[in-house]
Design a protein around this motif. Structure first.
Motif, PDB file in Angstrom:
ATOM      1  N   ARG A  43       0.881  -1.141  -0.053  1.00  0.00           N
ATOM      2  CA  ARG A  43      -0.013  -0.031   0.073  1.00  0.00           C
ATOM      3  C   ARG A  43       1.029   1.126   0.018  1.00  0.00           C
ATOM      4  O   ARG A  43       0.578   2.052  -0.751  1.00  0.00           O
ATOM      5  N   LYS A  44       2.021   1.245   0.928  1.00  0.00           N
ATOM      6  CA  LYS A  44       2.819   2.610   0.951  1.00  0.00           C
ATOM      7  C   LYS A  44       3.402   2.766  -0.374  1.00  0.00           C
ATOM      8  O   LYS A  44       3.745   3.813  -0.781  1.00  0.00           O
ATOM      9  N   ALA A  47       1.244   3.966  -3.032  1.00  0.00           N
ATOM     10  CA  ALA A  47       0.970   5.399  -2.705  1.00  0.00           C
ATOM     11  C   ALA A  47       2.040   6.279  -3.220  1.00  0.00           C
ATOM     12  O   ALA A  47       1.704   7.282  -3.673  1.00  0.00           O
ATOM     13  N   THR A  48       3.259   5.569  -2.970  1.00  0.00           N
ATOM     14  CA  THR A  48       4.330   6.647  -3.351  1.00  0.00           C
ATOM     15  C   THR A  48       4.436   6.818  -4.852  1.00  0.00           C
ATOM     16  O   THR A  48       4.629   7.636  -5.232  1.00  0.00           O
ATOM     17  N   LEU A  50       2.146   6.495  -7.077  1.00  0.00           N
ATOM     18  CA  LEU A  50       1.022   7.232  -7.610  1.00  0.00           C
ATOM     19  C   LEU A  50       1.181   8.675  -7.350  1.00  0.00           C
ATOM     20  O   LEU A  50       1.014   9.548  -8.155  1.00  0.00           O
ATOM     21  N   ARG A  51       1.628   8.956  -6.267  1.00  0.00           N
ATOM     22  CA  ARG A  51       1.772  10.472  -6.050  1.00  0.00           C
ATOM     23  C   ARG A  51       2.922  10.985  -6.583  1.00  0.00           C
ATOM     24  O   ARG A  51       2.828  12.196  -7.045  1.00  0.00           O
TER      25      ARG A  51
END
Length: 127
Positions: A43-44, A47-48, A50-51
């Protein structure tokens, strides 16, 4: 306390997950990590990624470019206030005997799903 997991290992775990659709249990055994940590790590990292990559590769038109796209759709196809066409499709794939169930779609064929956004000139804005 345990030693921190290296960034390279976390990225490798994430890449293995998205490439293989392996279960958290399988990844846990392969990488020597707990299932809970595997879930958090995936998940992390997602998210990284994607960001950091979304603004560059998945950006929606704004300002004058958006107005031009809307005008093109109105002129070419008669759709007002339309800036893109979005759709999905199933792409047939060959699978191994081990993971074939992971790729079954609702019609019991093996496939992966692709979603794309196209402009009025059939150019793909993102997949």
């Amino acid at each position: 306390m345990r030693k921190a997991v290296e960034v390279e290992k976390k990225v490798g775990l994430f890449l293995y997950f998205i490439a293989s659709t392996a279960s958290y249990r399988t990844l846990s055994n392969l990488f020597g990590l707990s299932r809970g940590f595997v879930c958090i790590c995936i998940r992390k990292v997602a998210a990284t990624v994607l960001r950091n990559l979304k603004p560059k590769y998945l950006s929606i038109a704004k300002g004058d470019e958006l107005a031009r796209m809307i005008a093109n759709y109105k002129e070419k196809w008669g759709f007002s206030m339309c800036a893109g066409a979005i759709d999905g499709t199933h792409i047939p794939v060959s699978t191994s005997q081990q993971n074939h169930a992971s790729y079954n779609n609702r019609k019991s064929h093996h496939s992966i799903v692709m979603q794309a956004l196209a402009d009025s000139n059939y150019l793909l804005l993102f997949l």
